[in-house]
Write an enzyme that holds these catalytic residues in place. Sequence first.
Site, PDB file in Angstrom:
ATOM      1  N   CYS A 113      33.232  61.843  70.826  1.00  0.00           N
ATOM      2  CA  CYS A 113      34.391  61.663  69.942  1.00  0.00           C
ATOM      3  C   CYS A 113      34.139  60.628  68.848  1.00  0.00           C
ATOM      4  O   CYS A 113      34.842  60.611  67.840  1.00  0.00           O
ATOM      5  CB  CYS A 113      35.620  61.283  70.758  1.00  0.00           C
ATOM      6  N   HIS A 258      41.300  59.092  66.407  1.00  0.00           N
ATOM      7  CA  HIS A 258      40.814  60.281  67.100  1.00  0.00           C
ATOM      8  C   HIS A 258      41.966  60.863  67.919  1.00  0.00           C
ATOM      9  O   HIS A 258      42.740  60.114  68.518  1.00  0.00           O
ATOM     10  CB  HIS A 258      39.647  59.904  68.018  1.00  0.00           C
ATOM     11  N   ASN A 288      42.042  68.250  71.280  1.00  0.00           N
ATOM     12  CA  ASN A 288      40.962  67.299  71.008  1.00  0.00           C
ATOM     13  C   ASN A 288      39.716  68.084  70.556  1.00  0.00           C
ATOM     14  O   ASN A 288      39.171  68.863  71.332  1.00  0.00           O
ATOM     15  CB  ASN A 288      40.677  66.520  72.301  1.00  0.00           C
TER      16      ASN A 288
HETATM   17  N1  COA Z   1      48.634  71.191  84.421  1.00  0.00           N
HETATM   18  C1  COA Z   1      49.407  70.837  85.453  1.00  0.00           C
HETATM   19  N2  COA Z   1      49.104  69.817  86.287  1.00  0.00           N
HETATM   20  C2  COA Z   1      47.996  69.137  86.041  1.00  0.00           C
HETATM   21  C3  COA Z   1      47.134  69.459  84.964  1.00  0.00           C
HETATM   22  C4  COA Z   1      47.493  70.533  84.144  1.00  0.00           C
HETATM   23  N3  COA Z   1      46.748  70.913  83.094  1.00  0.00           N
HETATM   24  N4  COA Z   1      46.101  68.597  84.973  1.00  0.00           N
HETATM   25  C5  COA Z   1      46.278  67.765  86.006  1.00  0.00           C
HETATM   26  N5  COA Z   1      47.432  68.104  86.664  1.00  0.00           N
HETATM   27  C6  COA Z   1      48.014  67.465  87.830  1.00  0.00           C
HETATM   28  C7  COA Z   1      47.028  66.707  88.657  1.00  0.00           C
HETATM   29  O1  COA Z   1      46.347  67.560  89.540  1.00  0.00           O
HETATM   30  C8  COA Z   1      47.928  65.718  89.361  1.00  0.00           C
HETATM   31  O2  COA Z   1      48.518  66.368  90.454  1.00  0.00           O
HETATM   32  P1  COA Z   1      48.788  65.587  91.844  1.00  0.00           P
HETATM   33  O3  COA Z   1      49.742  64.497  91.479  1.00  0.00           O
HETATM   34  O4  COA Z   1      49.379  66.655  92.704  1.00  0.00           O
HETATM   35  O5  COA Z   1      47.467  65.088  92.307  1.00  0.00           O
HETATM   36  C9  COA Z   1      49.006  65.409  88.354  1.00  0.00           C
HETATM   37  O6  COA Z   1      48.970  66.505  87.395  1.00  0.00           O
HETATM   38  C10 COA Z   1      48.822  64.114  87.625  1.00  0.00           C
HETATM   39  O7  COA Z   1      47.471  64.027  87.198  1.00  0.00           O
HETATM   40  P2  COA Z   1      46.945  62.814  86.364  1.00  0.00           P
HETATM   41  O8  COA Z   1      45.507  63.042  86.039  1.00  0.00           O
HETATM   42  O9  COA Z   1      47.298  61.539  87.028  1.00  0.00           O
HETATM   43  O10 COA Z   1      47.829  62.977  85.037  1.00  0.00           O
HETATM   44  P3  COA Z   1      47.952  62.024  83.808  1.00  0.00           P
HETATM   45  O11 COA Z   1      49.358  61.676  83.597  1.00  0.00           O
HETATM   46  O12 COA Z   1      46.957  60.913  83.839  1.00  0.00           O
HETATM   47  O13 COA Z   1      47.545  62.986  82.602  1.00  0.00           O
HETATM   48  C11 COA Z   1      45.649  63.376  81.165  1.00  0.00           C
HETATM   49  C12 COA Z   1      46.263  63.562  82.563  1.00  0.00           C
HETATM   50  C13 COA Z   1      44.277  64.016  81.185  1.00  0.00           C
HETATM   51  C14 COA Z   1      46.533  64.101  80.175  1.00  0.00           C
HETATM   52  C15 COA Z   1      45.573  61.891  80.810  1.00  0.00           C
HETATM   53  O14 COA Z   1      45.029  61.158  81.880  1.00  0.00           O
HETATM   54  C16 COA Z   1      44.745  61.605  79.590  1.00  0.00           C
HETATM   55  O15 COA Z   1      45.101  61.998  78.502  1.00  0.00           O
HETATM   56  N6  COA Z   1      43.658  60.852  79.745  1.00  0.00           N
HETATM   57  C17 COA Z   1      42.792  60.466  78.643  1.00  0.00           C
HETATM   58  C18 COA Z   1      42.258  61.661  77.924  1.00  0.00           C
HETATM   59  C19 COA Z   1      41.266  61.328  76.927  1.00  0.00           C
HETATM   60  O16 COA Z   1      41.493  60.438  76.154  1.00  0.00           O
HETATM   61  N7  COA Z   1      40.185  62.072  76.924  1.00  0.00           N
HETATM   62  C20 COA Z   1      39.171  62.109  75.994  1.00  0.00           C
HETATM   63  C21 COA Z   1      38.831  60.867  75.327  1.00  0.00           C
HETATM   64  S1  COA Z   1      38.032  61.386  73.921  1.00  0.00           S
END
Ligand code: COA
Length: 331
Positions: A113, A258, A288
């Site tokens: 990124c 980003h 993204n």
């Molecule tokens: N749809 C539905 N449920 C989903 C899912 C999806 N696409 N992806 C994950 N889940 C579920 C998980 O399995 C978890 O279930 P559980 O509670 O039964 O275990 C629950 O949702 C919560 O997961 P979690 O990973 O804690 O969610 P979150 O609030 O942290 O959101 C992201 C996930 C990925 C959106 C978030 O962590 C994020 O944006 N992180 C940074 C991303 C980033 O910057 N990436 C690239 C950098 S360049």
Amino acid sequence: MKRTIFAGIGHYVPEKVITNSDLEKWMDTTDEWIQERTGIKERRWVKEGQTVSGLAFEATKIALQRAQLAPQDIEFIIFASMESDVVFPGGGCFLQQKLEIPGVPSMDIRNQCSGFLYGLAVADQFIKTGMYKTILLVGSEIQSTGLDLTTRGRDMAVLFGDGAGAAVLTASNDADRGVIVTKLHADGRFTDKLWGEWPSITHHPRITAEMLETDRIYPKMEGRYVFKHAVTRFPEVIHEALNEAGYSIDQVDLVVPHQANLRITEAVAQRLGVGMDKVYSNIHKYGNTTAATIPICLSEAWEEGRIKQGNVVALASFGSGFTWASSLVKW
Ligand code: COA
């Protein structure tokens, strides 16, 4: 000393739109979950046969036309991407082939990124020293063909899209314009927090039939961990650039971060003390797009009249590595 100015900026995204409802057909997810957690409504995915150099070529044609320059004016290509059209050589050589400018040097930057901002820093040094006067800097990515489209991979699959952005950078004698500062960082202690592990050269052979049955061939991320680091690093690296340049955030017309997650962008705006009207966001349309994100944002912001000559723009990125970077540019 010469200054590096954005003479032309362009972008290209594939026509195929994948909505959150489309994803619901392949994995256990919902439009509501995706929008609430990320702000993403849809993204663009390539169709069979499209390549990273092909997307880059389309964006480059627009950037060249806006700069009123021809491919033959390009003296150096910097190609930021996690991928190439093949395993090797890098995408920059394929783009050069399409531009029909044999002999022009081409360098690939693989910094996920942060690739575009690392590329901007490199281009700026070459222009400042007088080595090149016209540089093509591209960010181009195809993530869609490498995602796990089952429920197992849903945390990653919903986030990423394909696209390309290109900037034609030229040398200027105007000391009051151009790239003011670039700041680069990396911390390799966090390589495994967001990575694509397999196929890997640590295995002999590097790819086996058994590997294809596992989820380790797909990108992996510790989402919350990445989120926490991102919301700290973005404002920190923007402040670092502002401090070095002697600017305050009030002098910035537009912040272009980003686009990883709208919630990250909102947290960054809050920590910087600026309203969302001063922060560019197009994640709802594209998700993204890794190294392509910042040039796509710049191109759209320019088209919308949100970046005009004389405006001060703060760019910032954070991603796998971890790598993060910023730049302050007077357009
Ligand atoms: N749809 C539905 N449920 C989903 C899912 C999806 N696409 N992806 C994950 N889940 C579920 C998980 O399995 C978890 O279930 P559980 O509670 O039964 O275990 C629950 O949702 C919560 O997961 P979690 O990973 O804690 O969610 P979150 O609030 O942290 O959101 C992201 C996930 C990925 C959106 C978030 O962590 C994020 O944006 N992180 C940074 C991303 C980033 O910057 N990436 C690239 C950098 S360049």
